[in-house]
Scaffold this active site. Structure first.
Site, PDB file in Angstrom:
ATOM      1  N   GLU A  12     -15.112 -10.756  10.164  1.00 10.29           N
ATOM      2  CA  GLU A  12     -14.673 -11.236  11.396  1.00 10.29           C
ATOM      3  C   GLU A  12     -14.077 -12.279  11.581  1.00 10.29           C
ATOM      4  O   GLU A  12     -14.641 -13.016  12.411  1.00 10.29           O
ATOM      5  CB  GLU A  12     -15.922 -10.874  12.405  1.00 10.29           C
ATOM      6  CG  GLU A  12     -16.524  -9.495  12.268  1.00 10.29           C
ATOM      7  CD  GLU A  12     -17.494  -9.195  13.516  1.00 10.29           C
ATOM      8  OE1 GLU A  12     -17.757 -10.113  14.493  1.00 10.29           O
ATOM      9  OE2 GLU A  12     -17.869  -7.848  13.518  1.00 10.29           O
ATOM     10  N   GLU A  65     -19.203  -2.239   9.941  1.00  8.99           N
ATOM     11  CA  GLU A  65     -20.272  -2.486  10.878  1.00  8.99           C
ATOM     12  C   GLU A  65     -20.100  -1.676  12.020  1.00  8.99           C
ATOM     13  O   GLU A  65     -19.054  -1.309  12.498  1.00  8.99           O
ATOM     14  CB  GLU A  65     -20.273  -3.802  11.244  1.00  8.99           C
ATOM     15  CG  GLU A  65     -20.776  -4.802  10.192  1.00  8.99           C
ATOM     16  CD  GLU A  65     -21.070  -6.042  10.649  1.00  8.99           C
ATOM     17  OE1 GLU A  65     -21.403  -6.767  11.898  1.00  8.99           O
ATOM     18  OE2 GLU A  65     -20.625  -7.004   9.881  1.00  8.99           O
TER      19      GLU A  65
HETATM   20  C1  BG6 Z   1     -20.981  -8.826  13.792  1.00  8.55           C
HETATM   21  C2  BG6 Z   1     -21.302  -9.674  12.627  1.00  8.55           C
HETATM   22  O1  BG6 Z   1     -20.388  -9.792  14.795  1.00  8.55           O
HETATM   23  O2  BG6 Z   1     -21.713  -7.980  14.475  1.00  8.55           O
HETATM   24  C3  BG6 Z   1     -22.794  -9.293  12.164  1.00  8.55           C
HETATM   25  O3  BG6 Z   1     -20.348  -9.288  11.620  1.00  8.55           O
HETATM   26  C4  BG6 Z   1     -23.616  -9.176  13.543  1.00  8.55           C
HETATM   27  O4  BG6 Z   1     -23.098 -10.594  11.331  1.00  8.55           O
HETATM   28  C5  BG6 Z   1     -23.153  -8.103  14.104  1.00  8.55           C
HETATM   29  O5  BG6 Z   1     -25.229  -9.530  13.210  1.00  8.55           O
HETATM   30  C6  BG6 Z   1     -24.117  -7.646  15.415  1.00  8.55           C
HETATM   31  O6  BG6 Z   1     -23.911  -9.184  16.426  1.00  8.55           O
HETATM   32  P1  BG6 Z   1     -25.173  -9.631  16.763  1.00  8.55           P
HETATM   33  O7  BG6 Z   1     -24.845 -10.745  17.512  1.00  8.55           O
HETATM   34  O8  BG6 Z   1     -25.982  -8.583  17.634  1.00  8.55           O
HETATM   35  O9  BG6 Z   1     -26.073 -10.161  15.627  1.00  8.55           O
END
Ligand code: BG6
Length: 480
Positions: free
Chosen positions: A165, A374
């Site tokens: 990201e 993700e």
């Molecule tokens: C992405 C990241 O932004 O989303 C992760 O690569 C992150 O590291 C995930 O945990 C979810 O976001 P958050 O802010 O809910 O942890």
């Protein structure tokens, strides 16, 4: 397009799940690990820091055994740069080397394909003190670190991801970035950092191909489709603006080695152009990915931000403080609410159809195989007295997203894997451990570390069946 018959997932589809080192490992200062920017950051009193997280460092065997039981075909994790090089670019830490050897061996012995992210937000603090990504020397440090990782683990790791990201670190530096908050002209500094990270990524891709001809490597940005708030042409220009600034700048550089023309004009107009030295563009052109990995949680909707449009009244009130919302950039775009979509408990839109559209858009632009690294639902999961977690909302979120992936495959998108966030509960980037994502519950609270016991959530058994049926059985009803 509505199909009478959809295509199945490919037989060798990589069903997986993801984590990142600083969010799951803990052991922040053990066995020679140096501090990262995350270890030196401060957090609000009501949420956990990242010192212990899920203590995966001390639970590797148990966790990998659970991943095997879940049926994962691949496991995406990141290497902590400062565990390998405590100062970022000094002596190597043999205990750090040993830890990832052990982890990779466990994963391979379990019959799981390792998918390794080189850098997931946790820059070594020693490098940050010397200027971090604003300093070109960090590019060389990254190249050395990447070379070391390829040499140490390339005999077992076939799939590599460069930087997680990067676009969010630049766009939402105040939420998940690493920029010193006192920086004068932060926007300018961030786009310079972006250029340096792009070079670092290109160098890692060039190296990977030279050292490990059998391996594959790709970037891992967060990409989402952008809707215009209306059919008004100006809103569509704004949507195009934001899509180029949020998405295509990063993938055009990674895949074509050139700056997106529209974004270049935007940077020029705002006096944000990075310094580019002789040879940089050649490096960017040479570094080619084998695939594109991307993270997707939600779509975004924007309107035109034109003078006197009463922007403040239309703006999505949550838009300023979260990485999944557009916010506002004067005269360029204005993040607005999308009344057609629901939200999760943290205000993130839920848009599975946008997931399909995002896959289509990326594939159409770059014609490279895609893997989702993700996608998932953060929620306040509760452990019952009999140690169960009924996370039906997560099952539903994943089910409707996988359904759309199947449609994307039918649309002709070449998709080779899907790794939800996260394999196991871990600490969220800025909302603590109570915002849980995992298939496996970790028994701790924000500040009470309890016993760190692992419990299989309902979604664990559901996803196990999804994998076993290669994505054919998505039925949410499951004995638990
Ligand atoms: C992405 C990241 O932004 O989303 C992760 O690569 C992150 O590291 C995930 O945990 C979810 O976001 P958050 O802010 O809910 O942890």
């Amino acid at each position: 397009m509505i199909y009478a018959k959809t295509k199945p997932f490919p037989a060798d589809f990589l069903w997986g799940a993801s984590t990142s080192a600083y969010q799951v490992e803990g052991a922040w200062n053990e066995d020679g690990k140096g501090p990262s920017v995350i270890d030196m950051a401060t957090f609000p009193d009501n949420i956990s820091d990242f010192k212990v997280t899920s203590d995966h460092y001390h639970h590797v065997k148990q966790d990998v055994a659970l991943f095997k039981e879940l049926g994962l075909k691949t496991y995406r994790f990141s290497i902590s740069w400062s565990r390998l090089f405590p100062d970022g670019d000094g002596d190597i830490n043999p205990q750090g080397v040993a830890f990832y050897n052990q982890l990779i061996d466990e994963i391979c012995d379990a019959g799981i394909e390792p998918l390794v992210t080189l850098y997931h937000f946790d820059l070594p603090y020693a490098l940050q003190q010397k200027g971090g990504w604003s300093d070109r020397k960090t590019v060389d440090a990254f190249e050395r670190y990447a070379r070391t990782a390829f040499e140490l683990y390339g005999d077992r790791v076939k799939y590599w991801l460069t930087i997680n990201e990067q676009n969010m670190m630049i766009l939402k530096g105040d939420v998940i970035g690493t920029l010193d908050p006192n920086t004068e002209n932060p926007q300018k500094a961030l786009y310079q950092q972006n250029h340096h990270m792009m070079l670092a990524q290109a160098k890692a891709m060039i190296l990977c191909h030279a050292l490990l001809p059998q391996a594959k490597i790709g970037p891992a940005p967060n990409i989402s489709c952008i809707y215009a708030a209306s059919s008004k042409p100006e809103d569509n220009i704004a949507a195009h603006n934001y899509s180029s600034i949020r998405n295509w700048l990063y993938l055009d550089l990674a895949c074509h080695g050139r700056y997106n023309a529209l974004v270049w004009s935007f940077l020029e107009e705002k006096s944000l152009l990075p310094e580019i030295v002789a040879g940089d563009m050649e490096i960017l052109r040479q570094g080619k990915p084998d695939f594109i990995a991307f993270n997707y949680y939600a779509s975004t909707t924007v309107a035109a931000d034109v003078p006197n449009n009463h922007a403040g009244e239309k703006q999505d009130p949550r838009a300023v403080e979260d990485q999944q919302l557009a916010g506002v950039y004067k005269n360029v775009y204005l993040g607005v609410d999308n009344p057609h979509l629901e939200h999760n408990e943290f205000g993130w839109y839920i848009d599975p159809v946008g997931f399909r559209l995002t896959c289509r858009e990326i594939y159409e632009r770059y014609a490279l195989p895609l893997i989702i690294t993700e996608n998932g639902l953060g929620a306040f999961d509760k452990l019952t007295d009999d140690k169960k977690v009924y996370d039906d909302k997560r099952i539903n979120y994943l089910r409707i997203h996988i359904e759309q992936l199947k449609l994307a495959i039918s649309d002709g998108v070449e998709l080779f894997g899907y790794c939800p966030w996260s394999a196991i509960d871990l600490v969220s980037t800025h909302q603590g451990i109570s915002k849980r994502y995992g298939f496996i519950y970790v028994n701790r609270d924000e500040h009470d570390l309890k016993d760190m016991a692992r419990y299989r959530k309902k979604s664990f058994f559901w996803y196990q069946r999804v994998i076993a049926s290669n994505g054919e059985d998505l039925n949410g009803h499951i004995e638990y």
